[in-house]
Design an enzyme around this catalytic site. Structure first.
Site, mmCIF file in Angstrom:
data_model
loop_
_atom_site.group_PDB
_atom_site.id
_atom_site.type_symbol
_atom_site.label_atom_id
_atom_site.label_comp_id
_atom_site.label_asym_id
_atom_site.label_seq_id
_atom_site.Cartn_x
_atom_site.Cartn_y
_atom_site.Cartn_z
ATOM 1 N N GLY A 82 0.875 -6.687 3.157
ATOM 2 C CA GLY A 82 -0.281 -6.533 2.293
ATOM 3 C C GLY A 82 -0.489 -5.066 1.966
ATOM 4 N N GLN A 87 -5.413 1.934 -0.862
ATOM 5 C CA GLN A 87 -4.389 2.593 -0.053
ATOM 6 C C GLN A 87 -3.448 3.457 -0.886
ATOM 7 O OE1 GLN A 87 -3.377 -1.229 2.129
ATOM 8 N NE2 GLN A 87 -2.987 0.247 3.744
ATOM 9 N N CYS A 125 -1.547 -1.500 10.417
ATOM 10 C CA CYS A 125 -1.975 -1.160 9.064
ATOM 11 C C CYS A 125 -1.048 -0.066 8.533
ATOM 12 C CB CYS A 125 -3.417 -0.652 9.095
ATOM 13 S SG CYS A 125 -4.032 -0.129 7.487
ATOM 14 N N LEU A 126 -0.621 -0.201 7.289
ATOM 15 C CA LEU A 126 0.290 0.795 6.702
ATOM 16 C C LEU A 126 -0.365 2.167 6.573
ATOM 17 C CD1 LEU A 126 2.037 -1.353 3.925
ATOM 18 C CD2 LEU A 126 2.958 -0.686 6.157
ATOM 19 N N HIS A 167 -7.849 -8.713 6.098
ATOM 20 C CA HIS A 167 -7.508 -7.308 6.332
ATOM 21 C C HIS A 167 -7.538 -6.528 5.011
ATOM 22 C CE1 HIS A 167 -4.957 -4.095 8.378
ATOM 23 N NE2 HIS A 167 -4.831 -3.781 7.107
ATOM 24 N N GLU A 168 -6.901 -7.081 3.970
ATOM 25 C CA GLU A 168 -6.834 -6.375 2.684
ATOM 26 C C GLU A 168 -8.207 -6.290 2.025
ATOM 27 O OE1 GLU A 168 -4.254 -4.702 2.249
ATOM 28 O OE2 GLU A 168 -3.164 -5.747 3.821
ATOM 29 N N HIS A 171 -10.069 -3.369 3.221
ATOM 30 C CA HIS A 171 -9.685 -2.101 2.577
ATOM 31 C C HIS A 171 -10.503 -1.853 1.314
ATOM 32 C CE1 HIS A 171 -6.466 -0.387 4.899
ATOM 33 N NE2 HIS A 171 -5.764 -1.500 4.906
HETATM 34 ZN ZN LIG Z 1 -4.288 -1.959 6.227
#
Ligand SMILES: [Zn+2]
Length: 201
Positions: A82, A87, A125-126, A167-168, A171
């Site tokens: 995701g 981000q 998380c990225l 999760h997304e 963000h």
């Molecule tokens: Zn994340």
């Protein structure tokens, strides 16, 4: 989210694998470079944009199609499942994700928990390096959104897929894993995220 959730990273080679051939070793080296290049384009912890709330997307135009296409590539290159617009520094409400092996673009998503059942599992998380912390999420959710062309999308999700979408969505509201985990996991994660002091003579 990082793909390393649930320990099924298909790219990892364990000790039972045969040694890599030259071609395999080259492919693996290229994959790691692509991952690093992708991660360098994703905002990392400490960047204030990760803490901002995104506004609704208003135009379903070529620009949106181009950006979400690029985000899907970045997500795959970074080994993620995701990636939210915030981000990559865009304060609009859309994200890309892979659900049950299929890529989706979800624009202006509304996520509604179904029932009271929750599940706690580790998430990465990225934007948060290699940290992983336990997060409690609704087990089932309904999602109403638009795709990149503006067509309505309705999804009923459970388990890992429901987790990815929650999760997304966080963000898009400037919420990070650190806000949702328990105090001890947060302390531990912060100690990893804080730049280390390096003493030089
Ligand atoms: Zn994340």
């Amino acid at each position: 989210m990082s793909e390393h959730d649930h320990d099924h990273d298909e790219h990892d080679h364990d000790e039972h694998d045969a040694p890599l051939s030259d071609d395999e070793a080259r492919a693996e080296a290229e994959r790691l470079v692509r991952k690093e290049v992708a991660l360098a384009q994703i905002r990392q912890y400490g960047d204030p944009v990760l803490r901002m709330r995104a506004a609704d997307a208003e135009s379903f135009d070529e620009e949106l199609a181009r950006i979400t296409g690029r985000m899907t590539e970045l997500m795959h290159d970074a080994d993620g499942v995701g990636l939210a617009a915030t981000q990559i520094g865009i304060l609009r409400r859309f994200f890309v994700c892979t659900l049950d092996g299929e890529d989706h673009v979800l624009v202006n998503p509304v996520v509604t928990p179904v029932g009271d059942e929750t599940e706690t599992d580790d998430e990465g998380c990225l934007s948060l390096g290699s940290i992983r912390v336990p997060i409690e999420r609704a087990l089932r959710v309904e999602v109403e959104a638009r795709d990149a062309a503006g067509e309505p999308v309705s999804l009923s999700l459970e388990g890992m897929d429901a987790r990815v979408v929650q999760h997304e969505l966080d963000h898009l509201d400037g919420v990070l894993l650190l806000d949702r985990t328990d105090a001890e996991s947060r302390r531990e994660a912060l100690s990893q995220l804080r730049p280390r002091l390096v003493l030089t003579s």
